[in-house]
Write a protein that holds these residues in place. Structure first.
Motif, PDB file in Angstrom:
ATOM      1  N   ASP A  85       6.681  13.063  -4.952  1.00 28.09           N
ATOM      2  CA  ASP A  85       6.652  11.903  -5.839  1.00 28.09           C
ATOM      3  C   ASP A  85       5.586  10.920  -5.351  1.00 28.09           C
ATOM      4  N   PRO A  86       4.628  10.516  -6.209  1.00 27.26           N
ATOM      5  CA  PRO A  86       3.541   9.640  -5.760  1.00 27.26           C
ATOM      6  C   PRO A  86       4.020   8.278  -5.239  1.00 27.26           C
ATOM      7  N   ALA A  87       5.081   7.741  -5.793  1.00 30.25           N
ATOM      8  CA  ALA A  87       5.603   6.459  -5.290  1.00 30.25           C
ATOM      9  C   ALA A  87       6.120   6.617  -3.867  1.00 30.25           C
ATOM     10  N   GLU A  88       6.838   7.704  -3.624  1.00 29.26           N
ATOM     11  CA  GLU A  88       7.339   7.967  -2.270  1.00 29.26           C
ATOM     12  C   GLU A  88       6.197   8.264  -1.303  1.00 29.26           C
ATOM     13  N   GLN A  89       5.147   8.918  -1.812  1.00 30.05           N
ATOM     14  CA  GLN A  89       3.978   9.182  -0.971  1.00 30.05           C
ATOM     15  C   GLN A  89       3.324   7.879  -0.529  1.00 30.05           C
ATOM     16  N   LEU A  90       3.179   6.926  -1.459  1.00 29.66           N
ATOM     17  CA  LEU A  90       2.573   5.643  -1.095  1.00 29.66           C
ATOM     18  C   LEU A  90       3.424   4.884  -0.082  1.00 29.66           C
ATOM     19  N   LYS A  91       4.732   4.942  -0.244  1.00 28.60           N
ATOM     20  CA  LYS A  91       5.623   4.295   0.730  1.00 28.60           C
ATOM     21  C   LYS A  91       5.467   4.949   2.106  1.00 28.60           C
ATOM     22  N   ALA A  92       5.389   6.275   2.116  1.00 30.47           N
ATOM     23  CA  ALA A  92       5.229   7.001   3.379  1.00 30.47           C
ATOM     24  C   ALA A  92       3.876   6.692   4.020  1.00 30.47           C
ATOM     25  N   ILE A  93       2.834   6.594   3.206  1.00 32.46           N
ATOM     26  CA  ILE A  93       1.506   6.247   3.710  1.00 32.46           C
ATOM     27  C   ILE A  93       1.541   4.844   4.318  1.00 32.46           C
ATOM     28  N   ALA A  94       2.179   3.915   3.617  1.00 33.81           N
ATOM     29  CA  ALA A  94       2.284   2.534   4.118  1.00 33.81           C
ATOM     30  C   ALA A  94       3.029   2.507   5.456  1.00 33.81           C
ATOM     31  N   ASP A  95       4.133   3.238   5.540  1.00 31.68           N
ATOM     32  CA  ASP A  95       4.894   3.292   6.792  1.00 31.68           C
ATOM     33  C   ASP A  95       4.061   3.903   7.921  1.00 31.68           C
ATOM     34  N   ALA A  96       3.322   4.966   7.616  1.00 34.34           N
ATOM     35  CA  ALA A  96       2.482   5.612   8.630  1.00 34.34           C
ATOM     36  C   ALA A  96       1.403   4.655   9.130  1.00 34.34           C
ATOM     37  N   TYR A  97       0.799   3.930   8.212  1.00 33.79           N
ATOM     38  CA  TYR A  97      -0.233   2.957   8.571  1.00 33.79           C
ATOM     39  C   TYR A  97       0.355   1.841   9.433  1.00 33.79           C
ATOM     40  N   TRP A  98       1.486   1.314   9.005  1.00 36.67           N
ATOM     41  CA  TRP A  98       2.173   0.237   9.725  1.00 36.67           C
ATOM     42  C   TRP A  98       2.524   0.677  11.151  1.00 36.67           C
ATOM     43  N   ASP A 188       8.583  -4.690   0.737  1.00 35.11           N
ATOM     44  CA  ASP A 188       8.657  -5.420  -0.532  1.00 35.11           C
ATOM     45  C   ASP A 188       7.286  -5.464  -1.208  1.00 35.11           C
ATOM     46  N   ALA A 189       6.242  -5.706  -0.431  1.00 33.71           N
ATOM     47  CA  ALA A 189       4.887  -5.757  -0.991  1.00 33.71           C
ATOM     48  C   ALA A 189       4.474  -4.399  -1.560  1.00 33.71           C
ATOM     49  N   VAL A 190       4.791  -3.331  -0.850  1.00 36.24           N
ATOM     50  CA  VAL A 190       4.440  -1.992  -1.326  1.00 36.24           C
ATOM     51  C   VAL A 190       5.244  -1.646  -2.572  1.00 36.24           C
ATOM     52  N   GLU A 191       6.518  -2.003  -2.576  1.00 34.64           N
ATOM     53  CA  GLU A 191       7.364  -1.766  -3.753  1.00 34.64           C
ATOM     54  C   GLU A 191       6.793  -2.504  -4.972  1.00 34.64           C
ATOM     55  N   GLY A 192       6.369  -3.745  -4.775  1.00 36.73           N
ATOM     56  CA  GLY A 192       5.750  -4.518  -5.865  1.00 36.73           C
ATOM     57  C   GLY A 192       4.456  -3.885  -6.332  1.00 36.73           C
ATOM     58  N   PHE A 193       3.664  -3.398  -5.403  1.00 33.47           N
ATOM     59  CA  PHE A 193       2.411  -2.728  -5.746  1.00 33.47           C
ATOM     60  C   PHE A 193       2.692  -1.505  -6.614  1.00 33.47           C
ATOM     61  N   ILE A 194       3.689  -0.701  -6.228  1.00 32.40           N
ATOM     62  CA  ILE A 194       4.037   0.523  -6.967  1.00 32.40           C
ATOM     63  C   ILE A 194       4.535   0.164  -8.371  1.00 32.40           C
ATOM     64  N   LYS A 195       5.400  -0.849  -8.479  1.00 31.66           N
ATOM     65  CA  LYS A 195       5.921  -1.268  -9.787  1.00 31.66           C
ATOM     66  C   LYS A 195       4.791  -1.733 -10.697  1.00 31.66           C
TER      67      LYS A 195
END
Length: 198
Positions: A85-98, A188-195
């Motif tokens: 799922d692309p939304a989950e991928q972006l969250k995972a990417i954000a977590d990896a970066y963080w 929260d910021a990543v969730e807002g970005f995805i929405k």
């Protein structure tokens, strides 16, 4: 083993010794402490030997920046591959970066020039198109499925990195806020970005 193979091996050993000694200096004393003379003294070689392997201190720093981007790229790829799922991928990417930013502070500071001169990203990322593509792909997928397919994916790519890098920078400068609260803000910021892409 022939003479030429032995010389190549010895040259690689000296190069490796230079880099490991330089990295030890950085982790113990910070980037400001790094100097060709100190490295030469530590490995018990003359300064010209260091220059046989690296043009200057910046060339050594460049090696570490390349290493950092390779490490980050692998962590992002590994995180992204866990989801379809692309939304989950972006969250995972954000977590990896963080996580990378705070577990690899010396690399991160160098890669993005925090408190020091950073590298030129295009020179440090071996294949910047692959790196960019890992993040662009889920953004494009979300845009195509969303209500606004005309959205510029490149703009959103840079927005995504700006959010992440900005939040990492704020956390790095302000230690008064707990780790948990900082992570919640990032989520929260990543969730807002995805929405916003949907």
């Amino acid at each position: 083993m022939g003479i030429s193979e032995r010389r190549i091996r010895q040259k690689e050993e000296v190069r490796s010794s230079i880099l490991s000694t330089a990295w030890q200096m950085v982790t113990e004393e910070g980037w400001q402490s790094l100097s060709i003379r100190k490295i030469a003294d530590a490995i018990e070689y003359s300064v010209p030997v260091i220059y046989d392997h690296f043009e200057n201190k910046e060339a050594i720093v460049h090696e570490f920046a390349k290493e950092g981007f390779q490490l980050l790229g692998k962590k992002i790829q590994k995180a992204k591959e866990k989801f379809t799922d692309p939304a989950e991928q972006l969250k995972a990417i954000a977590d990896a970066y963080w996580n990378f930013a705070f577990k690899n502070k010396q690399h991160y500071q160098l890669m993005y020039g925090m408190g020091m001169q950073g590298c030129e990203i295009e020179k440090c990322v071996a294949d910047s198109n692959t790196f960019r593509g890992m993040v662009l792909e889920p953004i494009i997928n979300l845009i195509e499925k969303g209500k606004h397919p005309e959205t510029n994916p490149c703009l959103k790519y840079f927005t995504f990195w700006s959010i992440l890098h900005g939040l990492v920078s704020i956390k790095s400068m302000n230690s008064n806020v707990s780790e948990e609260v900082n992570k919640m803000v990032m989520d929260d910021a990543v969730e807002g970005f995805i929405k916003n892409l949907a």
